[in-house]
Enzyme design. Sequence first.
Site, PDB file in Angstrom:
ATOM      1  N   GLU A 118      -5.161   4.792  -0.384  1.00  5.90           N
ATOM      2  CA  GLU A 118      -4.060   3.837  -0.256  1.00  5.90           C
ATOM      3  C   GLU A 118      -3.204   4.177   0.963  1.00  5.90           C
ATOM      4  O   GLU A 118      -2.718   3.279   1.655  1.00  5.90           O
ATOM      5  CB  GLU A 118      -3.208   3.831  -1.527  1.00  5.90           C
ATOM      6  CG  GLU A 118      -3.919   3.316  -2.764  1.00  5.90           C
ATOM      7  CD  GLU A 118      -4.277   1.839  -2.712  1.00  5.90           C
ATOM      8  OE1 GLU A 118      -3.859   1.150  -1.762  1.00  5.90           O
ATOM      9  OE2 GLU A 118      -4.982   1.370  -3.628  1.00  5.90           O
ATOM     10  N   GLU A 158     -10.291  -1.565  -3.048  1.00  9.80           N
ATOM     11  CA  GLU A 158      -9.441  -2.150  -4.084  1.00  9.80           C
ATOM     12  C   GLU A 158     -10.269  -2.648  -5.265  1.00  9.80           C
ATOM     13  O   GLU A 158      -9.811  -2.609  -6.417  1.00  9.80           O
ATOM     14  CB  GLU A 158      -8.604  -3.292  -3.514  1.00  9.80           C
ATOM     15  CG  GLU A 158      -7.717  -2.934  -2.328  1.00  9.80           C
ATOM     16  CD  GLU A 158      -6.683  -1.863  -2.620  1.00  9.80           C
ATOM     17  OE1 GLU A 158      -6.718  -1.248  -3.694  1.00  9.80           O
ATOM     18  OE2 GLU A 158      -5.838  -1.621  -1.744  1.00  9.80           O
ATOM     19  N   TYR A 193      -3.068  -0.707   8.882  1.00  5.80           N
ATOM     20  CA  TYR A 193      -2.309  -1.863   9.366  1.00  5.80           C
ATOM     21  C   TYR A 193      -1.489  -1.493  10.604  1.00  5.80           C
ATOM     22  O   TYR A 193      -1.314  -2.323  11.508  1.00  5.80           O
ATOM     23  CB  TYR A 193      -1.413  -2.404   8.255  1.00  5.80           C
ATOM     24  CG  TYR A 193      -2.196  -2.915   7.075  1.00  5.80           C
ATOM     25  CD1 TYR A 193      -3.129  -3.941   7.217  1.00  5.80           C
ATOM     26  CD2 TYR A 193      -2.039  -2.359   5.808  1.00  5.80           C
ATOM     27  CE1 TYR A 193      -3.877  -4.393   6.140  1.00  5.80           C
ATOM     28  CE2 TYR A 193      -2.778  -2.812   4.724  1.00  5.80           C
ATOM     29  CZ  TYR A 193      -3.690  -3.825   4.902  1.00  5.80           C
ATOM     30  OH  TYR A 193      -4.429  -4.270   3.836  1.00  5.80           O
ATOM     31  N   GLU A 227      -3.415  -4.081  -7.336  1.00  3.40           N
ATOM     32  CA  GLU A 227      -4.688  -3.853  -6.665  1.00  3.40           C
ATOM     33  C   GLU A 227      -5.568  -5.108  -6.628  1.00  3.40           C
ATOM     34  O   GLU A 227      -6.244  -5.375  -5.638  1.00  3.40           O
ATOM     35  CB  GLU A 227      -5.472  -2.743  -7.385  1.00  3.40           C
ATOM     36  CG  GLU A 227      -4.784  -1.390  -7.444  1.00  3.40           C
ATOM     37  CD  GLU A 227      -5.138  -0.501  -6.277  1.00  3.40           C
ATOM     38  OE1 GLU A 227      -5.753  -1.000  -5.326  1.00  3.40           O
ATOM     39  OE2 GLU A 227      -4.788   0.688  -6.322  1.00  3.40           O
ATOM     40  N   ASP A 282       0.830  -1.204   0.000  1.00  2.00           N
ATOM     41  CA  ASP A 282       0.000   0.000   0.000  1.00  2.00           C
ATOM     42  C   ASP A 282       0.864   1.253   0.000  1.00  2.00           C
ATOM     43  O   ASP A 282       0.490   2.278  -0.587  1.00  2.00           O
ATOM     44  CB  ASP A 282      -0.932  -0.001   1.214  1.00  2.00           C
ATOM     45  CG  ASP A 282      -2.245  -0.722   0.941  1.00  2.00           C
ATOM     46  OD1 ASP A 282      -2.812  -0.515  -0.144  1.00  2.00           O
ATOM     47  OD2 ASP A 282      -2.696  -1.498   1.792  1.00  2.00           O
TER      48      ASP A 282
END
Length: 319
Positions: A97, A191, A104, A157, A66
């Site tokens: 993105e 995505e 995360y 993607e 990403d």
Amino acid sequence: MTETYKAINWNQIEDMVDKLTWEKLVEQFWTDTRIPLSNDLSDWQKLSFEEKDMIAKVFGGLTLLDTLQSQDGIEALKKSIRTQHEEAVYNNIEFMESMHAKSYSAIFSTLNTKSEIDQIFEWTHSNEMLQKKAQIINAIYQEGSDLQKKVASVFLESFLFYSGFFAPLHYLGNSKMTNVAEIIKLILRDESVHGTYIGYKFQIGYNQLSEAEQEELKNWTYDLLFKLYENEMEYTEYLYGAIGWTDRVGVFLRYNANKALQNLGFDPLFPDTSEDVDPIIMNGISTGTSNHDFFSQVGNGYLLGMVETMEDEDYVKWY
């Protein structure tokens, strides 16, 4: 004479797909801070060491990809825009993105210690297979033709992310780590639109090539997919081999490789279909809203209008 600077006019649309995509992406807007990740701590603590290690590496790898897409990928695509509205859509994609990459870190900060997080990011910098796929894609972003850049972006993607998406979807299908999976489902929605839109823009340019140029580019595309797939299966074995998931993930990868090709308007390469994918994973992808109250009882993914998660109709030819 000084060149006149042109204001973007959303009341005069050159390509209606630009407007429709912008509206869909805006409807899908989300932030990681509104998902109660700490509710997954009890599930996390019950996982084996091997599972925890796998999940950490899965999300580390996704963070790197990403980051590549937000820092280099979308910027490369902007150099061949056809309309001002297209650039606006790319700006939206670029921001999201970055949101994906940040999400995360939100997972890491909830589940992992500082030293573990440092180890995860050091691993992303040193793992040869992860770095190889990033380097292959980025080399195309830096040196490829405009259409080659779009192919690379769609493969990233719509294909390369999915080895990482498998794990949280597996746990979701088994009613575990549901809030972590919530983030993945939101990312999947994004995505799906990104891959479809960029694939549509590819198809416009591809259809303007001569037959010889089309054949050359098509062959290049399939060769690239073979190269990425071979590396991706090695990466998958590395991530999932110890817990015995490699074969299941491989089917999921091939299914999504075909979806990436479909986004580009090309025929599938692999025989794998949705019927071959583990039904637990497909169920995780298609699961509807859950019980999060973010703004106004809108539920999972903010119940964003007509946008559905990863349904086949998202993979359409826009021409």
